[in-house]
Scaffold this active site. Structure first.
Site, PDB file in Angstrom:
ATOM      1  N   VAL A   1       0.774  -1.072   0.158  1.00 41.80           N
ATOM      2  CA  VAL A   1       0.097  -0.236   0.041  1.00 41.80           C
ATOM      3  C   VAL A   1       0.840   1.345  -0.117  1.00 41.80           C
ATOM      4  CG1 VAL A   1      -1.791   1.137   1.263  1.00 41.80           C
ATOM      5  CG2 VAL A   1      -1.669  -1.278   1.348  1.00 41.80           C
TER       6      VAL A   1
ATOM      7  N   ASP B   1     -13.948 -10.511   7.782  1.00 45.10           N
ATOM      8  CA  ASP B   1     -12.390 -10.683   7.988  1.00 45.10           C
ATOM      9  C   ASP B   1     -12.218  -9.351   9.070  1.00 45.10           C
ATOM     10  OD1 ASP B   1      -9.709 -11.460   8.512  1.00 45.10           O
ATOM     11  OD2 ASP B   1      -9.074 -10.474   6.427  1.00 45.10           O
TER      12      ASP B   1
END
Ligand SMILES: *[C@@H]1O[C@H](CO)[C@@H](O)[C@H](O)[C@H]1NC(C)=O
Ligand SMILES: *[C@@H]1O[C@H](CO)[C@@H](O)[C@H](O)[C@H]1NC(C)=O
Ligand SMILES: *[C@@H]1O[C@H](CO)[C@@H](O)[C@H](O)[C@H]1NC(C)=O
Ligand SMILES: *[C@@H]1O[C@H](CO)[C@@H](O)[C@H](O)[C@H]1NC(C)=O
Ligand SMILES: *[C@@H]1O[C@H](CO)[C@@H](O)[C@H](O)[C@H]1NC(C)=O
Ligand SMILES: *[C@@H]1O[C@H](CO)[C@@H](O)[C@H](O)[C@H]1NC(C)=O
Ligand SMILES: *[C@@H]1O[C@H](CO)[C@@H](O)[C@H](O)[C@H]1NC(C)=O
Ligand SMILES: *[C@@H]1O[C@H](CO)[C@@H](O)[C@H](O)[C@H]1NC(C)=O
Ligand SMILES: *[C@@H]1O[C@H](CO)[C@@H](O)[C@H](O)[C@H]1NC(C)=O
Ligand SMILES: *[C@@H]1O[C@H](CO)[C@@H](O)[C@H](O)[C@H]1NC(C)=O
Length: 871
Positions: A571, A682
């Site tokens: 990222v 999640d």
């Protein structure tokens, strides 16, 4: 005899339960007989399955409510009992198959389940052989160490006329095949003692999950050391836990011996396994040495080395009384003998030979195909003789084989199973008086010994196959076919060739998958989310738009700054044209699996918009590269804030409450604001991001699923997610619903409260946060529950309320968890207690009582959205 200790009063030391990806532990099969569903026993750290699929007969029952809390083992609360048939069997199919060494344990607790107050007495068989007699009213285990000769292991309960057999639990543990060696016999365990100890150990301290009962003999002196890791020697295959070896008893002085004796049925042959380790540091040059004698005969001389495990097996011994003595040799100087742990076994002779495997396979196929249910059709087909299956006759050669099968008048229908022709020793086959149809299979002629075949009174068609006819003509076979009206007995009849019929199923299958695709598309298409106030928030602040790869390069300044690393790639920090910062998640080209999840995330984020969900600014999806561009979250993820010890800023109690409310709002929107609901799948603290004003937003929708059905009807799906956060029920059943997210959310709340991660790593193993926190909560010790970094700066009332809310989210069974909207309401109340308190403190009246705090909360509720951040 035959009982391995009664553990009713023995407490278990329960702290270190490792988290094992929440699967069945490799080499373990754990069955809670009679349980209504599978579950994760958090006390033991072991998944238990209900017994469906392991047994064909019997009924489930709960024990009497008078006894249900008599002991704490969940497995004792239900049982399966067997009113019908003399032999009822469980079949275990361990992955590792035959030829391995297994510990098999049965557990029993009568608990007056039948209201008769009369405990039954019955036998257990392992495969075809007598193992032991069960005669107990207390929670008791019977254990055997067994090397099966077939891949299926059968554990059978035998009704001996002294009451209806029952069973509470059945466990199998794979052992190292180099230990507990015995040729063609099994070892039935009577007692297993951890000497000098006052607590019981089993899994996870013992990787084989042996039950070590605490035992202190009173004529000797206990010694112990604090646990040292070097005591567990991974090269020693017995793997007796360090905790067990770490305590011992020694004789009072070097001239005395340790002496054990017990009465025995003289038909029993005993084998005793002694486990030793020197746990006292002796001066150099000195060694503890002693002899072991069994019934007066010297068996072994043993010299111990410091902290080195040593196991000694006695020779087989029998008699009406068995005595053991351990006595120092003169070389031992002034050091008396010690004993750290001991196991007492008797030999179970394996006398009966199992039926030939081909016959077993064939009969099981027939049983299944025609759904034959008969009381006696359990366990081995032929052995032992007294338990031969109804309708069979066997030859008792080595191995036994079926020579006669009689299935007359059993209401069987359909074609004849090909597996009948695999019963190669068959002499007589009687299938008369059923509703069999179709052709008489030619393969029956291949049975070399078949003399008698009765197919009368059925509905066979076609004609008698040539090869069978030949056997009849040769007087090798007697065939009866009367009462088959459509069977052609003339020469002119020849069986017709079957037409190909596979085209239709292929087409049907193909159009089936198209339909599934359409449904999947329809779900995504129909997915619409509203915010609580009813207007779509989707008419957006930030427009999702496609970016080209060149733009991505520009935004990230050629991928200059990495700000994170996800499962599928890095990222990067990005800066949009207008100067706003963003986070750019790239899909690494090596991640094939990631592509689908990337897509899921992009699709969902285009639909869902909420201030507590991280929003998508744009995406890039050209041939080579995929990128998702999100709003930038200045303060990173929550996990980092909770665990970063170096950070000077510790999240305050109020911050934590605020984050909890934020995250719950985000989740409530996914579950209840979206039609169909979206399950995140999640949730974890590293997926909760904080912006510059510490507002929390849920991120990472890669695993999410939109649900076709609106209420909690569930779908089955592969487990996915992160260990520590996974719903135990989903783990065991594969049924996913909103409550799975609620469980994960509960874990997150506990992390907020305690500061600990979901899986706490410690020197001696991993502990799940629930496992750690539950006993402390039970003690009522709120100060020890709450993150010590808060330095006591929290309000006890709101802390308890938050703990209670968290507890409500994590029951093992999903139905007992509340909807997230309920959780959100609780959290808001919690927030209000805190705010009321803060106000009252500001006003100088710090002695506010909790009831008053509760009364004030409604005032603040509507206001909540505008509460400023306290930073
Ligand atoms: C036991 O047999 C009875 C009568 O044959 C039958 O009704 C019952 O369902 C059987 N029970 C079980 C558990 O098989
Ligand atoms: C069963 O146990 C009881 C109590 O321990 C004992 O009195 C009885 O003799 C035992 N019965 C059999 C058949 O072993
Ligand atoms: C069962 O336990 C109780 C108390 O723990 C004890 O009094 C009783 O003798 C035990 N029964 C058997 C059969 O061991
Ligand atoms: C070790 O021994 C001491 C005293 O000798 C005792 O207080 C302590 O409880 C023992 N520890 C264990 C684990 O048995
Ligand atoms: C062990 O202790 C029990 C009770 O405390 C006593 O009755 C028994 O005689 C003792 N045995 C020995 C060998 O000292
Ligand atoms: C052990 O026995 C020997 C000889 O019988 C004696 O000399 C010694 O003092 C005894 N030791 C103890 C500790 O009793
Ligand atoms: C000893 O065991 C045998 C076989 O298990 C059994 O038949 C016999 O009755 C037992 N004897 C006693 C005294 O319990
Ligand atoms: C132990 O057993 C042997 C053989 O049965 C016997 O000779 C001896 O006296 C026994 N010892 C004790 C202390 O009971
Ligand atoms: C099969 O069983 C039926 C009824 O139980 C009996 O009448 C018949 O004679 C048997 N067939 C053979 C071949 O034994
Ligand atoms: C027997 O089979 C024929 C042809 O397959 C069918 O038409 C008939 O209904 C069947 N009879 C019975 C009693 O099942």
């Amino acid at each position: 005899m035959g009982r391995m200790g009664v553990w009713l009063l023995v407490g278990m030391v329960g702290m270190l339960i490792p988290v094992h990806g929440q699967d069945q532990i490799p080499g373990f099969i754990s069955i809670d007989c009679g349980a209504p569903n599978d579950y994760y026993d958090i006390e033991l750290g072991i998944y238990y399955k209900k017994d469906e699929g392991f047994v064909d007969s019997g009924e489930n029952r709960q024990i009497s409510t008078l006894f249900i809390n008599e002991n704490k083992w969940q497995q004792s609360k239900n049982l399966r009992f067997f009113p019908n048939g003399t032999r009822n069997c469980y079949t275990l199919r361990p992955e590792q198959g035959k030829g391995n060494t297994y510990l098999i344990r049965t557990l029993f607790y009568y608990g007056n389940y039948d209201n008769k107050n009369q405990q039954p007495i019955f036998d257990l068989h392992i495969g075809t052989d007598y193992w032991t007699t069960v005669n107990t009213s207390n929670w008791t285990s019977y254990e055997i160490i067994h090397v099966p000769t077939t891949d299926n292991i059968q554990v059978c309960l035998i009704n001996t006329g002294n009451g209806v057999p029952y069973i509470s639990a059945l466990e199998l543990r794979l052992l190292d095949s180099s230990i507990y060696l015995l040729n063609s016999a099994s070892l039935s365990n009577h007692w297993r003692y951890d000497i000098g100890s006052s607590v019981m150990y089993r899994y996870p301290q013992d990787i084989y999950d042996r039950l070590w009962s605490a035992k202190i003999y009173n004529s000797t002196i206990p010694i112990n050391i604090t646990w040292t890791p070097s005591l567990s020697d991974n090269n020693d295959a017995y793997r007796v836990p360090a905790e067990v070896l770490g305590t011992a008893q020694r004789a009072t002085d070097a001239n005395s011996s340790i002496h054990l004796s017990w009465p025995s049925n003289s038909t029993n042959k005993w084998c005793i396994y002694f486990h030793f380790a020197e746990i006292e540091s002796l001066p150099s040059g000195q060694k503890r040495e002693f002899t072991i004698s069994v019934n007066g005969k010297l068996a072994e001389t043993v010299t111990l080395e410091y902290l080195k495990p040593l196991t000694v097996a006695s020779p087989l011994v029998s008699g009406s009384k068995i005595n053991l003595s351990i006595k120092a040799t003169p070389q031992s100087g002034r050091y008396p003998p010690i004993l750290n742990a001991v196991e007492f076994f008797t030999i179970v002779e394996l006398r009966n030979i199992l039926t030939a495997m081909d016959d077993i396979t064939a009969i099981n196929d027939i049983k299944k195909r025609y759904s034959i249910y008969r009381d006696s059709w359990q366990g081995d087909l032929c052995a032992p003789r007294d338990f031969i299956w109804d309708g069979l006759e066997c030859s008792y050669d080595n191995p036994p084989r079926i020579i006669s099968l009689n299935l007359s008048s059993s209401q069987l229908m359909g074609d004849l199973a090909a597996s009948l022709s695999d019963l190669l020793a068959l002499v007589s086959l009687d299938l008369s008086g059923n509703q069999f149809t179709g052709l008489i299979p030619e393969s029956l002629a291949k049975l070399p010994n078949l003399k008698f075949l009765n197919l009368s009174e059925n509905n066979f068609t076609g004609s008698i196959p040539e090869s069978l006819q030949k056997k009849i003509d040769d007087k090798q076979l007697q065939l009866r076919v009367e009462g088959n009206p459509h069977l052609c007995l003339e020469d002119s009849c020849k069986p017709k060739k079957k037409r190909n019929s596979y085209i239709i199923p292929v087409i049907a299958a193909a159009s089936g998958s198209v339909a599934i695709l359409l449904v999947a598309l329809a779900i995504i298409w129909r997915c619409k989310c509203k915010n609580k106030k009813g207007h779509r928030e989707g008419t957006i602040k930030l427009k999702n738009r496609p970016f080209s790869y060149t733009e991505v390069l520009k935004i990230t300044d050629n991928f200059k700054t990495v700000i994170g690393e996800g499962g599928f790639g890095k990222v990067y920090l990005g800066t949009l044209a207008n100067g706003t910062k963003s986070a750019v998640k790239m899909l690494s080209r090596t991640s094939r699996q990631g592509y689908r999840e990337f897509k899921t995330e992009a699709q969902l984020l285009m639909i869902v918009h909420h201030r507590n969900l991280v929003s998508l600014v744009g995406y890039c999806d050209d041939a080579e590269n995929m990128a998702l561009i999100y709003e930038f979250m200045e303060n990173g993820d929550l996990r980092h804030h909770l665990s970063d010890q170096s950070s000077t800023y510790v999240l305050t109690w109020k911050d934590r409450l605020r984050i909890a409310v934020d995250a719950a709002q985000g989740l409530d929107y996914l579950h209840n604001g979206c039609k169909p609901p979206i399950i995140h799948r999640d949730l974890k603290t590293s997926n909760i991001l904080l912006n510059e004003s510490m507002q929390a937003k849920i991120a990472d929708f890669g695993l999410s699923k939109a649900f076709a059905a609106e209420n909690d009807s569930h779908i089955s799906t592969r487990p996915a997610g992160t260990p520590g956060y996974l719903d135990p029920e989903f783990q065991s059943s594969g049924n996913l619903n909103r409550k799975s997210d609620v469980y994960s959310f509960g874990v997150i709340l506990f992390e907020l409260i305690t500061g600990y991660p979901a899986v706490i790593r410690s020197g001696s193993g991993n502990i799940h946060i629930l496992r750690w926190v539950t006993p402390i909560i039970e003690r009522g010790d709120i100060q020890s529950v709450v993150d010590p970094r808060l330095d006591g700066k929290f309000n006890v009332n709101s802390a308890w309320k938050l703990v209670e809310t968290a507890v409500s989210c994590v029951p093992t069974t999903a139905v007992r968890r509340p909807d997230i909207s309920r959780v959100l309401a609780e959290l808001k109340e919690c927030w209000d207690i805190e705010m009321a308190l803060e106000r009252s403190q500001r006003m100088g009246s710090s002695k506010i009582r909790s009831t008053e705090a509760f009364e004030m909360m409604s005032v603040e509720l509507d206001d909540y959205e505008s509460v400023p951040i306290a930073r």
